[in-house]
Design a protein around this motif. Structure first.
Motif, PDB file in Angstrom:
ATOM      1  N   GLU A 103       0.837  -1.190   0.000  1.00 15.97           N
ATOM      2  CA  GLU A 103       0.000   0.000   0.000  1.00 15.97           C
ATOM      3  C   GLU A 103       0.876   1.245   0.000  1.00 15.97           C
ATOM      4  O   GLU A 103       2.080   1.166   0.289  1.00 15.97           O
ATOM      5  CB  GLU A 103      -0.946   0.000   1.206  1.00 15.97           C
ATOM      6  N   PRO A 104       0.323   2.412  -0.329  1.00 13.68           N
ATOM      7  CA  PRO A 104       1.112   3.648  -0.282  1.00 13.68           C
ATOM      8  C   PRO A 104       1.515   3.978   1.150  1.00 13.68           C
ATOM      9  O   PRO A 104       0.767   3.687   2.095  1.00 13.68           O
ATOM     10  CB  PRO A 104       0.142   4.708  -0.834  1.00 13.68           C
ATOM     11  N   ASP A 105       2.666   4.579   1.312  1.00 15.91           N
ATOM     12  CA  ASP A 105       3.096   4.901   2.679  1.00 15.91           C
ATOM     13  C   ASP A 105       2.273   6.024   3.299  1.00 15.91           C
ATOM     14  O   ASP A 105       2.329   6.240   4.513  1.00 15.91           O
ATOM     15  CB  ASP A 105       4.594   5.224   2.723  1.00 15.91           C
ATOM     16  N   THR A 106       1.479   6.724   2.485  1.00 13.91           N
ATOM     17  CA  THR A 106       0.575   7.744   3.017  1.00 13.91           C
ATOM     18  C   THR A 106      -0.817   7.179   3.310  1.00 13.91           C
ATOM     19  O   THR A 106      -1.684   7.899   3.802  1.00 13.91           O
ATOM     20  CB  THR A 106       0.436   8.908   2.024  1.00 13.91           C
ATOM     21  N   ALA A 107      -1.037   5.910   2.995  1.00 17.48           N
ATOM     22  CA  ALA A 107      -2.323   5.243   3.254  1.00 17.48           C
ATOM     23  C   ALA A 107      -2.033   3.853   3.809  1.00 17.48           C
ATOM     24  O   ALA A 107      -2.484   2.843   3.278  1.00 17.48           O
ATOM     25  CB  ALA A 107      -3.153   5.155   1.972  1.00 17.48           C
ATOM     26  N   ASN A 108      -1.274   3.819   4.891  1.00 18.09           N
ATOM     27  CA  ASN A 108      -0.687   2.567   5.396  1.00 18.09           C
ATOM     28  C   ASN A 108      -1.477   1.968   6.551  1.00 18.09           C
ATOM     29  O   ASN A 108      -0.903   1.439   7.505  1.00 18.09           O
ATOM     30  CB  ASN A 108       0.762   2.800   5.810  1.00 18.09           C
ATOM     31  N   ASP A 109      -2.792   2.006   6.474  1.00 20.41           N
ATOM     32  CA  ASP A 109      -3.616   1.508   7.574  1.00 20.41           C
ATOM     33  C   ASP A 109      -3.402   0.020   7.833  1.00 20.41           C
ATOM     34  O   ASP A 109      -3.379  -0.425   8.989  1.00 20.41           O
ATOM     35  CB  ASP A 109      -5.098   1.778   7.304  1.00 20.41           C
ATOM     36  N   THR A 110      -3.214  -0.766   6.774  1.00 22.01           N
ATOM     37  CA  THR A 110      -3.029  -2.205   6.982  1.00 22.01           C
ATOM     38  C   THR A 110      -1.626  -2.510   7.503  1.00 22.01           C
ATOM     39  O   THR A 110      -1.448  -3.408   8.342  1.00 22.01           O
ATOM     40  CB  THR A 110      -3.307  -2.986   5.689  1.00 22.01           C
ATOM     41  N   CYS A 111      -0.628  -1.773   7.041  1.00 20.72           N
ATOM     42  CA  CYS A 111       0.720  -1.931   7.613  1.00 20.72           C
ATOM     43  C   CYS A 111       0.696  -1.680   9.114  1.00 20.72           C
ATOM     44  O   CYS A 111       1.227  -2.481   9.898  1.00 20.72           O
ATOM     45  CB  CYS A 111       1.693  -0.950   6.947  1.00 20.72           C
ATOM     46  N   LEU A 112       0.062  -0.594   9.519  1.00 22.90           N
ATOM     47  CA  LEU A 112       0.000  -0.249  10.932  1.00 22.90           C
ATOM     48  C   LEU A 112      -0.814  -1.277  11.712  1.00 22.90           C
ATOM     49  O   LEU A 112      -0.463  -1.638  12.845  1.00 22.90           O
ATOM     50  CB  LEU A 112      -0.611   1.145  11.104  1.00 22.90           C
ATOM     51  N   SER A 113      -1.887  -1.764  11.093  1.00 21.17           N
ATOM     52  CA  SER A 113      -2.733  -2.757  11.759  1.00 21.17           C
ATOM     53  C   SER A 113      -1.988  -4.064  11.963  1.00 21.17           C
ATOM     54  O   SER A 113      -2.101  -4.702  13.019  1.00 21.17           O
ATOM     55  CB  SER A 113      -4.009  -2.985  10.945  1.00 21.17           C
ATOM     56  N   MET A 114      -1.228  -4.480  10.961  1.00 19.61           N
ATOM     57  CA  MET A 114      -0.450  -5.708  11.096  1.00 19.61           C
ATOM     58  C   MET A 114       0.608  -5.572  12.186  1.00 19.61           C
ATOM     59  O   MET A 114       0.860  -6.514  12.952  1.00 19.61           O
ATOM     60  CB  MET A 114       0.211  -6.060   9.759  1.00 19.61           C
ATOM     61  N   GLU A 115       1.222  -4.398  12.260  1.00 23.02           N
ATOM     62  CA  GLU A 115       2.237  -4.175  13.299  1.00 23.02           C
ATOM     63  C   GLU A 115       1.621  -4.253  14.692  1.00 23.02           C
ATOM     64  O   GLU A 115       2.219  -4.814  15.616  1.00 23.02           O
ATOM     65  CB  GLU A 115       2.886  -2.806  13.095  1.00 23.02           C
ATOM     66  N   LYS A 116       0.414  -3.725  14.840  1.00 21.27           N
ATOM     67  CA  LYS A 116      -0.237  -3.690  16.151  1.00 21.27           C
ATOM     68  C   LYS A 116      -0.981  -4.979  16.469  1.00 21.27           C
ATOM     69  O   LYS A 116      -1.255  -5.287  17.634  1.00 21.27           O
ATOM     70  CB  LYS A 116      -1.185  -2.494  16.222  1.00 21.27           C
ATOM     71  N   GLY A 117      -1.341  -5.735  15.424  1.00 21.72           N
ATOM     72  CA  GLY A 117      -2.083  -6.967  15.643  1.00 21.72           C
ATOM     73  C   GLY A 117      -3.582  -6.763  15.747  1.00 21.72           C
ATOM     74  O   GLY A 117      -4.317  -7.691  16.099  1.00 21.72           O
ATOM     75  N   GLU A 118      -4.055  -5.576  15.425  1.00 20.75           N
ATOM     76  CA  GLU A 118      -5.486  -5.283  15.426  1.00 20.75           C
ATOM     77  C   GLU A 118      -5.749  -4.126  14.468  1.00 20.75           C
ATOM     78  O   GLU A 118      -4.831  -3.379  14.107  1.00 20.75           O
ATOM     79  CB  GLU A 118      -5.972  -4.919  16.825  1.00 20.75           C
ATOM     80  N   ARG A 119      -6.994  -3.988  14.054  1.00 24.20           N
ATOM     81  CA  ARG A 119      -7.346  -2.948  13.093  1.00 24.20           C
ATOM     82  C   ARG A 119      -7.191  -1.557  13.707  1.00 24.20           C
ATOM     83  O   ARG A 119      -7.677  -1.297  14.796  1.00 24.20           O
ATOM     84  CB  ARG A 119      -8.783  -3.138  12.608  1.00 24.20           C
ATOM     85  N   VAL A 120      -6.479  -0.700  12.987  1.00 24.81           N
ATOM     86  CA  VAL A 120      -6.344   0.695  13.394  1.00 24.81           C
ATOM     87  C   VAL A 120      -6.799   1.585  12.253  1.00 24.81           C
ATOM     88  O   VAL A 120      -6.841   1.161  11.087  1.00 24.81           O
ATOM     89  CB  VAL A 120      -4.888   1.040  13.783  1.00 24.81           C
ATOM     90  N   GLY A 121      -7.147   2.817  12.580  1.00 21.98           N
ATOM     91  CA  GLY A 121      -7.603   3.762  11.579  1.00 21.98           C
ATOM     92  C   GLY A 121      -6.583   4.862  11.340  1.00 21.98           C
ATOM     93  O   GLY A 121      -5.749   5.166  12.199  1.00 21.98           O
ATOM     94  N   ILE A 122      -6.664   5.463  10.150  1.00 23.19           N
ATOM     95  CA  ILE A 122      -5.786   6.579   9.794  1.00 23.19           C
ATOM     96  C   ILE A 122      -6.637   7.684   9.177  1.00 23.19           C
ATOM     97  O   ILE A 122      -7.771   7.440   8.744  1.00 23.19           O
ATOM     98  CB  ILE A 122      -4.689   6.145   8.785  1.00 23.19           C
ATOM     99  N   PRO A 123      -6.122   8.910   9.087  1.00 21.45           N
ATOM    100  CA  PRO A 123      -6.848   9.983   8.393  1.00 21.45           C
ATOM    101  C   PRO A 123      -6.908   9.717   6.892  1.00 21.45           C
ATOM    102  O   PRO A 123      -6.126   8.926   6.356  1.00 21.45           O
ATOM    103  CB  PRO A 123      -6.018  11.233   8.706  1.00 21.45           C
ATOM    104  N   LEU A 124      -7.825  10.397   6.219  1.00 21.75           N
ATOM    105  CA  LEU A 124      -7.938  10.270   4.772  1.00 21.75           C
ATOM    106  C   LEU A 124      -6.650  10.713   4.102  1.00 21.75           C
ATOM    107  O   LEU A 124      -6.095  11.758   4.424  1.00 21.75           O
ATOM    108  CB  LEU A 124      -9.112  11.111   4.258  1.00 21.75           C
ATOM    109  N   SER A 125      -6.161   9.911   3.157  1.00 19.96           N
ATOM    110  CA  SER A 125      -4.892  10.165   2.479  1.00 19.96           C
ATOM    111  C   SER A 125      -5.116  10.880   1.150  1.00 19.96           C
ATOM    112  O   SER A 125      -6.142  10.708   0.489  1.00 19.96           O
ATOM    113  CB  SER A 125      -4.169   8.847   2.222  1.00 19.96           C
TER     114      SER A 125
END
Length: 343
Positions: free
Chosen positions: A223-245
């Protein structure tokens, strides 16, 4: 995220049934050798879903989902919220299945973002779907689609977080394995498969399909590094949200992974990578120049990651020939955008 995740996982039988269901309506997109992308010890092939009907993989899930509605629901019609490609795919499914089953298209409403790709808007309208615009985020479009469904009785078919959609996309994994097994080679070893991740429908379905066929190797989502919600979620082990990219990848602007897709990505051990806007643009231009393939930015992120060396350690001397499959998920790019990048 407060929304609970799902424990549902697509079985091999379910994916094979989806493949038979959509067979009359979708292309078997080519698996193309890509010598310009080869590295020592690695042979690259591209799964060219940019050459699929409507220009993206989304038709797989759209046909699979619509085909399984009961006749009364089909007659009332369907509504979806999309950045463009899923809306286009559902519009085609409503048109084709409607003519095949009752002699006229099924009603279809597509909620698009206010800044939608003009190419995608025109193509959705050309399918006979009604276009409605709402905000810029997935949540904006989802709320509008639910409002329309409440008023019209139409069935909401989301773009990724739905079992029938995921199963349809999972046919891609089965297809990749069949085609790769047919490649001419005395020694054949599939090293890795990589593809784009927005909401996760493509790589959760494809990952499930590949695992169902026994593929044990690495799977990568990009995914784009400015829309990395799944990267962050995988790192944390749970779904996280990000602002609109503001990424150029209009198809990968999800704010959080799907409640259904995310645990499938985890179970299939999909590893996430993020690429820059400049790397994405370079991949789009290379594909057009070297491979003569028109690929939208969202569809080129796996190639961008490969070119950036994010999927393999090229500093280690190769011990044997290995095959790499990179999924080109779509080709609906604004021609003026591509012209500007090439110039």
């Amino acid at each position: 995220m407060s929304t609970p995740v799902s424990s549902w996982h697509p079985s091999g039988d379910l994916l094979r049934a989806a493949r038979e269901r959509i067979k009359p309506f979708v292309h078997i997109s080519p698996l193309l050798r890509a010598e310009p992308l080869d590295r020592p010890g690695f042979r690259v092939v591209l799964k060219a879903e940019n050459l699929q009907r409507t220009g993206s993989f989304k038709v797989r899930g759209a046909f699979n989902a619509l085909a399984q509605l009961d006749p009364a629901a089909k007659a009332k019609g369907v509504v979806t919220f999309s950045s463009g490609n899923h809306g286009l795919a559902l519009g085609l499914a409503a048109f084709n299945l409607g003519w095949a089953e009752r002699g006229q298209p099924y009603p279809c409403t597509v909620v698009l973002p206010e800044d939608a790709n003009p190419v995608k808007v025109k193509r959705v309208e050309a399918m006979g779907a009604q276009v409605v615009f709402a905000g810029q985020s997935t949540e904006d479009r989802k709320l509008k689609a639910l409002e329309i469904a409440e008023a019209t009785g139409q069935t909401v078919i989301p773009s990724y977080d739905h079992p029938h959609i995921i199963a349809g996309q999972g046919t891609l994994g089965l297809e990749i394995m069949d085609q790769w097994m047919g490649l001419p080679a005395r020694t054949r070893r599939l090293r890795l498969v990589a593809g784009p991740v927005g909401g996760g429908g493509l790589m959760s379905g494809t990952g499930a399909g590949l695992r169902a066929r026994g593929f044990p190797g690495p799977l990568f989502g990009v995914e784009p590094d400015t829309a990395n919600d799944t990267c962050l979620s995988m790192e944390k082990g749970e779904r996280v949200g990000i602002p609109l990219s503001g990424t150029v990848c209009d198809g990968l602007r999800a704010l959080t992974p799907g409640a259904i897709t995310f645990p499938i990505l985890q179970r299939c051990e999909v590893q996430m990578r993020a690429v820059s806007e400049e790397q994405i643009k370079q991949a789009v231009v290379l594909l057009a120049d070297e491979m003569k393939l028109i690929v939208e930015p969202s569809g080129a992120v796996a190639v961008a990651a490969w070119l950036a060396g994010l999927l393999e350690d090229f500093t280690q001397p190769p011990t044997e020939q290995a095959d790499v499959v990179l999924i080109l998920s779509g080709g609906n790019i604004d021609p003026s955008l591509l012209k500007g990048w090439i110039a």
